[in-house]
Design a protein around this motif. Structure first.
Motif, short mmCIF file in Angstrom:
data_model
loop_
_atom_site.label_atom_id
_atom_site.label_comp_id
_atom_site.label_asym_id
_atom_site.label_seq_id
_atom_site.Cartn_x
_atom_site.Cartn_y
_atom_site.Cartn_z
N TYR A 87 45.01 56.03 38.67
CA TYR A 87 44.35 55.35 37.56
C TYR A 87 43.32 54.39 38.14
O TYR A 87 43.67 53.52 38.94
N ARG A 88 42.07 54.61 37.78
CA ARG A 88 41.03 53.69 38.27
C ARG A 88 40.58 52.82 37.12
O ARG A 88 39.93 53.30 36.19
N ALA A 89 40.95 51.55 37.18
CA ALA A 89 40.56 50.62 36.12
C ALA A 89 39.13 50.17 36.37
O ALA A 89 38.75 49.88 37.50
N ASP A 90 38.34 50.16 35.30
CA ASP A 90 36.97 49.65 35.41
C ASP A 90 36.76 48.62 34.32
O ASP A 90 36.82 48.96 33.15
N PRO A 91 36.53 47.37 34.60
CA PRO A 91 36.46 46.77 35.94
C PRO A 91 37.83 46.74 36.64
O PRO A 91 38.84 46.81 35.97
N PRO A 92 37.82 46.65 37.98
CA PRO A 92 39.08 46.64 38.72
C PRO A 92 39.99 45.48 38.27
O PRO A 92 39.52 44.41 37.95
N GLU A 93 41.28 45.78 38.25
CA GLU A 93 42.24 44.75 37.84
C GLU A 93 42.63 43.92 39.05
O GLU A 93 43.51 44.30 39.83
N VAL A 94 41.93 42.82 39.22
CA VAL A 94 42.20 41.95 40.36
C VAL A 94 42.23 40.50 39.89
O VAL A 94 41.69 40.14 38.86
N GLU A 95 42.87 39.71 40.73
CA GLU A 95 42.97 38.29 40.47
C GLU A 95 42.10 37.70 41.56
O GLU A 95 42.19 38.14 42.71
N SER A 96 41.21 36.75 41.20
CA SER A 96 40.42 36.21 42.29
C SER A 96 40.73 34.72 42.42
O SER A 96 41.01 34.05 41.42
N MET A 97 40.75 34.23 43.61
CA MET A 97 41.07 32.81 43.79
C MET A 97 40.43 32.27 45.06
O MET A 97 40.03 33.03 45.94
N GLU A 98 40.35 30.95 45.08
CA GLU A 98 39.80 30.30 46.26
C GLU A 98 40.92 29.54 46.94
O GLU A 98 41.68 28.83 46.30
N ILE A 99 41.00 29.71 48.23
CA ILE A 99 42.06 29.04 48.98
C ILE A 99 41.42 28.28 50.13
O ILE A 99 40.65 28.84 50.91
#
Lengths: 244, 211
Positions: free
Chosen positions: B113-125
Motif C-alpha cells: 500500500y503506497r499512501a500519497d502523501p506518505p504517512e510519516v511523522e516529522s519532528m525536530e530533535i
C-alpha cells in the motif's frame, strides 16, 4: 457391582493431541534453560563489543577535536588533512563493526544449530509420548472388548441352560455349540475391525508427526535464512554506512 | 426468423494486472511479485508491535544494487500488508516481521500500500555534542529521503536522550539538507559539528490496514 458396570459402559473421551510446534517446544523446560544460557552469552558479547565501540569513539573524537579546533565550518570542509582523518576513522570504525557483526552472526548460527538438536529431541520425546498414549488407549479398548466378549460367552451358556424349550441334554449341547460358533465368528469380526480402526489411528498420528518434524526443519531454516540475508545485505550497507 | 443473437462474452473488465510487472498504485492495495532466485531482496523494513512503528511494516531503505532497486517499483515508505502469505498484523513482533521479509527463496510476493502523501511523522530533535562524547548514531547515506538511522550505540548521546530511533530518516542536519549526500560529505558534516545539532527526522507512521 452396578458401579463397575457403569464404569465399563462409560465411553472413553476421544483422545485429542495438542499440536507440537517450534513455539510449543520453546515453552518446554529443556529449551528454556538453554535459551536463557544463550541469551546470557549473547548479552555478554554485545556488552564487550559496546565497550570496544565506546573506547574507539573516544579516541577518534579526541583526534578529530584536536584537528578542527578553531576552524570554521567551511575550513573544515576543505581541509585535506581533516578529510583524510575522517576517511581513516570511517574505515577503522567500519572494520570494527564488521568484525562485531561477524562475531555475533557466528554465535547466533551456533546457537540455532544447538537449538536445532534440542528441539528435535524434544519433539521426538513429545511425539513418542503421544504415540504411547494412543497405544495404551488401544490396549484398553482391546481389554474392554475381551471382557465384553467373555461376558457374552457366559450369558450365552446361561441362556441355553435356562432355555425351557430345549428338552434333552443333547438338544442343549447342540444349541450351545451353534451359538458358540456364531459368537466366535462375531468376536473375530469385532477384533478385526477394532484392529483396523486402531491401525488407522496410528497411521494418522504418524503422518501428523512427520509433518510436524518437517515444519520444525522449515521453521529452523527460516531462522538461518534471516542471518544469511543479513550477512549478504551488510556487504552493501557497509559501503554507505558511517557512525558519528 | 432471425436468430436471437447470442450474448457476447462480456469483455474482461480489466485484464488482471500481472504482479511481476504492474506498477504500484497510490492509495490502493497492489500485489507485486519479484524474482529473487535465492538472493536477498535488499529492502529494510521497520515495524513490529515492540517498536515505535507499531501500526504496520514499512520499507525504510532500498539497498543500492539490490534486486529491489533494480526492479524499480518499491519505494521508501511503502507499506507491506502481506509478504509470502504472512499477513502483517498488529500482533507481529519486529523479529517475526524480519523473519518474513528475510527469506531465501525463488520469488517474493507482496501486497503493498503506497499512501500519497506518505504517512510519516516529522519532528525536530536537538542534541548537544559535548567534547569527548559521540552522538553514537549509525547512518546509512544512500537513501533518497535522507540518512537512515541504522544503529544507536549504547551509552552514546542519542541513546541516553532516547528520542532518535533506529529506522528514523534524517532529512536535515542544522537546516542543511542531507539527502543524496555521500558518506564522506555526511560524515565530515557530522563529525565537525560541536555543540548543538538539530536533526529534522521523518518516522514512518502507517495507518492500520489489512490485505
Amino acid at each position: 457391582a452396578s458401579q463397575v458396570e457403569k464404569k465399563e459402559e462409560k465411553k472413553e473421551e476421544p483422545l485429542v493431541f495438542e499440536p507440537i510446534t517450534i513455539d510449543s517446544l520453546r515453552q518446554e523446560k529443556g529449551f528454556v534453560k538453554t535459551a536463557r544460557k544463550q541469551q546470557k552469552e549473547l548479552d555478554a558479547i554485545r556488552k564487550k563489543q559496546s565497550k570496544e565501540r565506546m573506547a574507539l569513539q573516544k579516541t577518534q573524537n579526541a583526534s578529530i577535536e584536536r584537528l578542527i579546533k578553531g576552524k570554521s565550518k567551511d575550513e573544515i570542509k576543505n581541509d585535506a588533512s581533516i578529510r583524510k582523518l575522517i576517511q581513516e576513522q570511517n574505515a577503522q570504525w567500519s572494520e570494527m563493526v564488521e568484525r562485531h557483526k561477524k562475531e555475533e552472526w557466528e554465535m547466533l548460527k551456533q546457537q540455532i544449530s544447538d537449538q536445532q538438536d534440542i528441539l528435535r529431541k524434544l519433539m521426538e520425546a513429545a511425539q513418542t509420548a503421544q504415540m504411547k498414549q494412543l497405544e495404551s488407549k488401544h490396549d484398553r479398548e482391546i481389554k474392554e472388548l475381551n471382557t465384553k466378549q467373555a461376558k457374552i460367552s457366559v450369558e450365552t451358556s446361561k441362556e441355553v441352560a435356562n432355555d425351557k424349550t430345549l428338552k434333552t441334554k443333547g438338544e442343549k449341547d447342540r444349541r450351545l455349540r451353534e451359538k458358540k460358533q456364531n459368537n466366535i465368528k462375531r468376536f473375530m469380526d469385532e477384533k478385526k475391525s477394532a484392529t483396523i480402526k486402531q491401525g488407522r489411528e496410528k497411521e494418522k498420528l504418524k503422518i501428523t508427526h512427520d509433518k510436524q518434524l518437517e515444519s520444525l526443519s522449515h521453521d529452523l531454516q527460516k531462522l538461518i535464512d534471516v542471518l544469511k540475508v543479513e550477512e549478504e545485505e551488510y556487504k552493501i550497507i557497509q559501503k554507505f554506512e558511517f557512525f558519528a | 426468423r432471425p436468430l436471437t443473437p447470442k450474448p457476447q462474452p462480456s469483455p474482461a473488465k480489466e485484464a488482471a494486472s500481472d504482479p511481476t510487472t504492474c506498477e504500484i498504485a497510490n492509495n490502493h492495495n497492489t500485489v507485486i511479485e519479484i524474482k529473487l532466485e535465492n538472493n536477498p531482496i535488499g529492502i529494510q523494513v521497520a515495524g513490529g508491535c515492540d517498536t515505535l512503528v507499531n501500526t504496520g511494516a514499512v520499507i525504510v531503505n532500498i539497498l543500492p544494487g539490490s534486486i529491489a532497486e533494480k526492479d524499480k517499483r518499491l519505494q521508501v515508505f511503502d507499506q507491506i500488508l502481506e509478504i509470502n502469505s504472512t499477513k502483517i498484523t498488529q500482533e507481529l513482533t519486529c523479529e517475526l516481521i524480519q523473519r518474513a521479509v528475510k527469506q531465501v527463496q525463488s520469488k517474493v510476493k507482496m501486497t503493498i500500500y503506497r499512501a500519497d502523501p506518505p504517512e510519516v511523522e516529522s519532528m525536530e530533535i536537538e542534541l548537544t555534542k559535548k567534547p569527548g562524547k559521540n552522538l553514537g548514531i549509525g547512518f546509512f547515506t544512500s537513501n533518497p529521503r535522507g540518512m537512515l538511522v541504522t544503529d544507536i550505540v549504547t551509552g552514546g548521546i542519542a541513546d541516553l536522550d532516547g528520542r532518535i530511533q533506529k529506522s528514523d530518516i534524517v532529512t536535515h542536519v542544522n537546516s542543511e539538507k542531507v539527502s543524496n549526500m555521500s558518506v564522506e560529505e555526511c560524515s565530515t558534516l557530522l563529525k565537525a559539528i560541536q555543540g548543538k545539532v538539530t536533526f529534522k527526522i521523518l518516522r514512518a507512521k502507517p495507518k492500520k490496514r489489512s490485505s
